[in-house]
Design an enzyme around this catalytic site. Structure first.
Site, PDB file in Angstrom:
ATOM      1  CB  CYS A  56      50.379   7.277  55.017  1.00 24.22           C
ATOM      2  SG  CYS A  56      51.518   6.029  55.642  1.00 24.22           S
ATOM      3  N   GLY A  88      45.505   8.147  52.343  1.00 23.34           N
ATOM      4  CA  GLY A  88      45.583   9.570  52.638  1.00 23.34           C
ATOM      5  C   GLY A  88      46.876  10.136  52.066  1.00 23.34           C
ATOM      6  CG  ASN A 262      51.091   9.970  57.530  1.00 25.46           C
ATOM      7  OD1 ASN A 262      51.817  10.649  58.251  1.00 25.46           O
ATOM      8  ND2 ASN A 262      50.345   8.991  58.001  1.00 25.46           N
ATOM      9  N   PRO A 263      48.868  12.365  56.402  1.00 26.97           N
ATOM     10  CG  PRO A 263      46.801  11.996  55.361  1.00 26.97           C
ATOM     11  CD  PRO A 263      48.182  11.431  55.475  1.00 26.97           C
ATOM     12  CB  CYS A 264      47.956  11.399  61.407  1.00 26.30           C
ATOM     13  SG  CYS A 264      46.181  11.221  61.165  1.00 26.30           S
ATOM     14  CD  GLU A 266      51.078   8.504  61.106  1.00 23.24           C
ATOM     15  OE1 GLU A 266      50.425   7.628  60.513  1.00 23.24           O
ATOM     16  OE2 GLU A 266      50.678   9.680  61.227  1.00 23.24           O
ATOM     17  N   PRO A 443      48.231   6.587  64.290  1.00 21.70           N
ATOM     18  CG  PRO A 443      47.105   8.407  63.395  1.00 21.70           C
ATOM     19  CD  PRO A 443      48.265   7.495  63.137  1.00 21.70           C
ATOM     20  CB  THR A 444      45.811   2.511  66.849  1.00 19.59           C
ATOM     21  OG1 THR A 444      45.749   3.079  68.175  1.00 19.59           O
ATOM     22  CG2 THR A 444      47.259   2.356  66.449  1.00 19.59           C
ATOM     23  N   GLY A 445      42.908   4.588  65.843  1.00 24.61           N
ATOM     24  CA  GLY A 445      41.530   4.795  66.280  1.00 24.61           C
ATOM     25  C   GLY A 445      40.626   3.616  66.008  1.00 24.61           C
ATOM     26  CB  THR A 446      39.607   1.892  62.902  1.00 25.72           C
ATOM     27  OG1 THR A 446      39.058   3.113  62.409  1.00 25.72           O
ATOM     28  CG2 THR A 446      38.684   0.741  62.529  1.00 25.72           C
TER      29      THR A 446
END
Length: 819
Positions: A56, A88, A262-264, A266, A443-446
């Site tokens: 980020c 991002g 950053n994009p999300c 946080e 975010p920890t999607g991956t």
């Protein structure tokens, strides 16, 4: 891969005289055991020629077209280079002069923030992020900017500005004006003033510098707040970023004021700053008898903090943008976070969202923050404090920072060792601190998927059971996922395997266990999923965690489909009052039509739509708030695999074969029509009709695909030709008429399938004369496997498992992400 990452991050420890191989083995054990994962760019960049490890960035944009190093198009160039490496970007467009204002150098009118936002969006649409995915970006505009109303509504049509999340920068003054129902001025520095020439600061800085301000418009604060809330209720955007809350915790206020994330959302960052993030896996700290292994968690946090500090030195950044490395080394920000909070709460028997759950999450995050800071102080003793510590809130000679305190008193005893914040204060006085910021919940999607977490980041578990699609060398495999912790709880309750299977069948359809009477009440109380938790509980959980996160956190406040605009407004107000630094909301189904639904909902709809049913009257005030539900992409992307049905029919132009493929939720997605020999006029006409119908099915529209096909039937049915074929009801008047008849038959069979009526074994009679049969191929018959019904329609795989979570959107079925 784990060794490559561990070794190349550990290699920088040679600067401190550490045994590199020993440190590398420690890092390797940490990540290979899934106790901690850094963000994805660290995995993909460590030890490679690219070497860019940060996820980020925030870049400044000044009101300049080409002379300044942070001008509009220079920043666009820098952002493009960053996105190519997998990063991002976040931007504040607040310094750009309003649309239509004077540009002296050209005697023209300014494009304005929203116009340049569209320029950026179009550029990023052509750039793959790290060569693998579309770019992720955040656009921020202050709530007092004259163009803020246009900004709020710029994503009403979600086919526009698709590469950005948008958030309004909210001030305390604005929220107080909302509470008091006061007026609110939209203002900007006077661009005609001689003092504006060369000025590139914010509105606040303009006031301090004596640059006069122009008030463009005055309106009621509540009216502007209502615009934000209604748009967020419509499709989840814009979010709110609380500027004053973020700046109260700004570790380096002497360097800059925080304006963007950053994009999300946080990670708050200054100009050109970036942050390397990582998450400890709480699911790896499960203690005996529902407890927490606090000592293991402490060890994981300590080593993970060292890892992230080493990433700051190992990162190659983007050499063409040297400001990035300079900013990173100046403050040495790191972002230690968590994943698997939902897993740990299931294990501990604590309901997510409850007051007990809020305190538990708070205690866990305080423990993480404490040991991250303690390790950072120890690193400062060994390696030195961050260079910009003089004048910061951590300045040992003028320490401003105060230990954090919980929102709710810590009264429960979960066996957690004591934390001694006075030792941290004493350590900073003596040594300073290595990192200007230490904690972020990202975010920890991956990485959470790889780690096997049930709950991503700090979010609750989204579903107890679902189907995961896996591409195995071109073959689509459907893997049924069931929560291991939920299954273990059922086993401990003495529920037999056959009943457990029946429970999971229901959970797969409903998405939750709350209405399953066979599940014991004490299990239902604990095993809640996101939809079972009220919006207020979501917000309070976020606030409880935020109290011990010095940056911010990625979380989505999910609302049920029936949520009102006022419900969203209340969540925004509560988040501000509780000290959150931002908030993202999402009303389920508001972005696109939820195709898969529960049987109960479908039956209710059928009753409401039945002939003679009483009309549902919508009050005028409510109808004004209704927004169309769109299938949002200009043309939906085609998944790799689609199931379909092939029909044959005799037409005046010869035998035609029609294949109708379905996307998720049994919605028609495309049609292929083949007739005659390739290259002939007949073949070209049939291909053209198929293409046009397919485009109608895949285009953005508030009308669901089956309704569109019904209109296709009405348009094509009965078209006459020179050589009709057949007699009676199966008479085919022309090729288009034959297409219409096959489509009509398909829709009828689809209705039968969805009503769970048994398919006839015999072939159905063809519409063409001569009784040609077209049985449904076995491969195309629908399976009995339950379909996932937890979210919106995924644009990649078509399953109704596309959810808003952690401030971004992801698919539980195929892993597709728009983070």
């Amino acid at each position: 891969m784990f060794w490559r990452v561990a070794y190349h991050i550990a290699a920088v420890e040679e600067n401190w005289g550490t045994d590199v191989m020993e440190r590398a083995r420690g890092f390797y054990q940490l990540i290979s055991s899934k106790a901690f994962f850094p963000n994805s760019p660290t995995f993909t960049g460590a030890g490679t020629l690219l070497g860019q490890l940060a996820a980020c960035f925030v870049l400044p944009i000044s009101d300049d077209m080409g002379r300044a190093t942070n001008g509009i198009f220079q920043t666009l160039r820098d952002a493009a280079l960053i996105q190519q490496t997998g990063g991002g970007n976040g931007f504040s467009f607040s310094r750009l002069r309003p649309k239509g204002s004077l540009v002296k150098s050209s005697a023209g009118q300014a494009t304005g923030p929203v116009g340049f936002l569209r320029v950026y969006d179009n550029a990023f649409g052509e750039i793959a992020q790290g060569g693998t995915r579309r770019g992720a970006n955040m656009a921020v505009l202050r709530v007092d900017h004259p163009d803020v109303e246009d900004f709020i509504s710029c994503k009403t049509n979600e086919n526009q500005i698709t590469n950005f999340n948008i958030s309004v920068g909210i001030t305390d003054a604005f929220m107080k004006a909302v509470e008091e129902d006061a007026d609110w001025d939209l203002r900007f520095p006077d661009v005609r003033s001689p003092k504006y020439k060369g000025f590139t600061g914010t509105v606040d800085q303009a006031e301090a510098a004596g640059v006069p301000l122009t008030i463009y418009k005055t309106l009621r604060a509540r009216a502007l707040f209502q615009q934000i809330v209604e748009q967020a209720h419509h499709n989840g955007e814009p979010g709110m970023l609380f500027l004053d809350a973020a700046n109260r915790a700004n570790p380096v206020p002497h360097l800059y004021a925080l304006e963007a994330t950053n994009p999300c959302g946080e990670q708050w960052l200054g100009p050109y700053e970036n942050c390397c993030l990582g998450s400890v896996n709480l699911a790896q700290s499960l203690g005996p008898d529902g407890g927490v292994d606090w000592e293991k968690l402490r060890q994981d946090v300590v080593l993970s903090t060292i890892f992230l500090d080493d990433v700051v030195d190992a990162n190659q950044y983007v050499p063409a943008v040297p400001q990035l490395k300079e900013a990173a080394l100046r403050a040495r920000r790191i972002g230690m976070g968590i994943m698997g909070l939902g897993d740990l709460m299931y294990h501990a028997g604590i309901r997510y969202g409850s007051e007990e759950g809020q305190e538990f999450a708070s205690q866990v995050m305080e423990f993480v923050r404490y040991h991250a800071m303690k390790t950072s102080v120890e690193l400062a003793q060994q390696r030195g404090a961050f260079p910009a510590i003089k004048g910061s809130i951590y300045d040992p000679e003028a320490l401003v920072w105060q230990p954090p305190t919980p929102i709710l008193p810590h009264e429960h005893d979960w066996g957690r060792p004591q934390v001694h914040w006075d030792e941290i204060v004493a350590g900073i006085h003596q040594y300073g601190i290595r990192n200007a910021a230490q904690t972020t919940i990202a975010p920890t999607g991956t990485i959470a998927t790889v780690a096997g977490c049930e709950g991503y980041g700090c979010e609750p578990v989204f579903a107890l059971a679902y189907i995961r699609h896996v591409n195995d060398n071109g073959k689509d495999l459907q893997l049924t996922y069931a929560s291991p912790l939920f299954e273990q709880a059922l086993e401990r309750a003495g529920i037999d395997p056959e009943t457990r299977d029946e429970i999971f069948d229901v959970v797969m359809r409903e998405g939750s266990c709350q209405q399953v009477e066979r599940v014991p009440q004490d299990i239902r109380k604990v095993f809640v999923v996101s939809a079972d938790i009220s919006a207020e509980e979501h917000v309070r959980m976020q606030a409880a965690l935020q109290a011990f996160v010095d940056n911010s956190l990625s979380k989505t406040i999910n609302f049920p489909p029936e949520a009102s605009v006022e419900d969203v407004a209340n969540a925004y107000r509560l988040a501000w009052k509780l000290g959150c630094k931002g908030i993202t909301v999402y009303v389920t189904g508001s972005r696109e039509k939820v195709v898969l639904e529960t049987h109960a909902t479908a039956q209710t709809k059928q009753k409401d739509e039945a002939p003679g049913a009483a009309p549902v009257l919508v009050p005028p005030a409510a109808s004004d708030q209704v927004q169309p539900e769109l299938w949002h992409e200009s043309k939906k992307p085609r998944p790799r695999f689609l199931a379909g049905f092939t029909y044959s029919v005799e037409t005046p132009l010869g035998k035609a074969f029609m294949t109708i493929n379905e996307n998720g939720g049994h919605q028609p997605f495309e049609i292929f029509i083949n007739t005659s020999k390739a290259g002939s006029d007949t073949a070209s006409v049939s291909e053209a009709i198929g293409r046009l119908i397919s485009y109608i099915l895949r285009m953005a529209s508030p009308i669901e695909p089956t309704k569109r096909l019904e209109e296709v039937i009405r348009q094509l049915s009965g078209i006459g030709g020179g050589r009709p074929l057949g007699f009676g009801p199966h008479r085919v008047r022309s090729f288009p008429d034959g297409v219409a008849q096959v489509v009509e038959e398909y829709l009828q069979q689809r209705t039968d399938r969805l009503q769970n009526e048994p398919l006839e074994a015999e072939s159905t009679e063809a519409h063409a004369a001569g009784g040609h049969d077209h049985p449904i191929p076995e491969a195309a018959r629908p399976t009995a496997q339950p379909m996932l019904q937890i979210g919106d329609l995924c644009p990649e795989c078509g399953e109704a498992s596309f959810v808003n979570e952690e401030g971004c959107r992801k698919c539980y079925s195929c892993g597709y992400s728009e983070c």
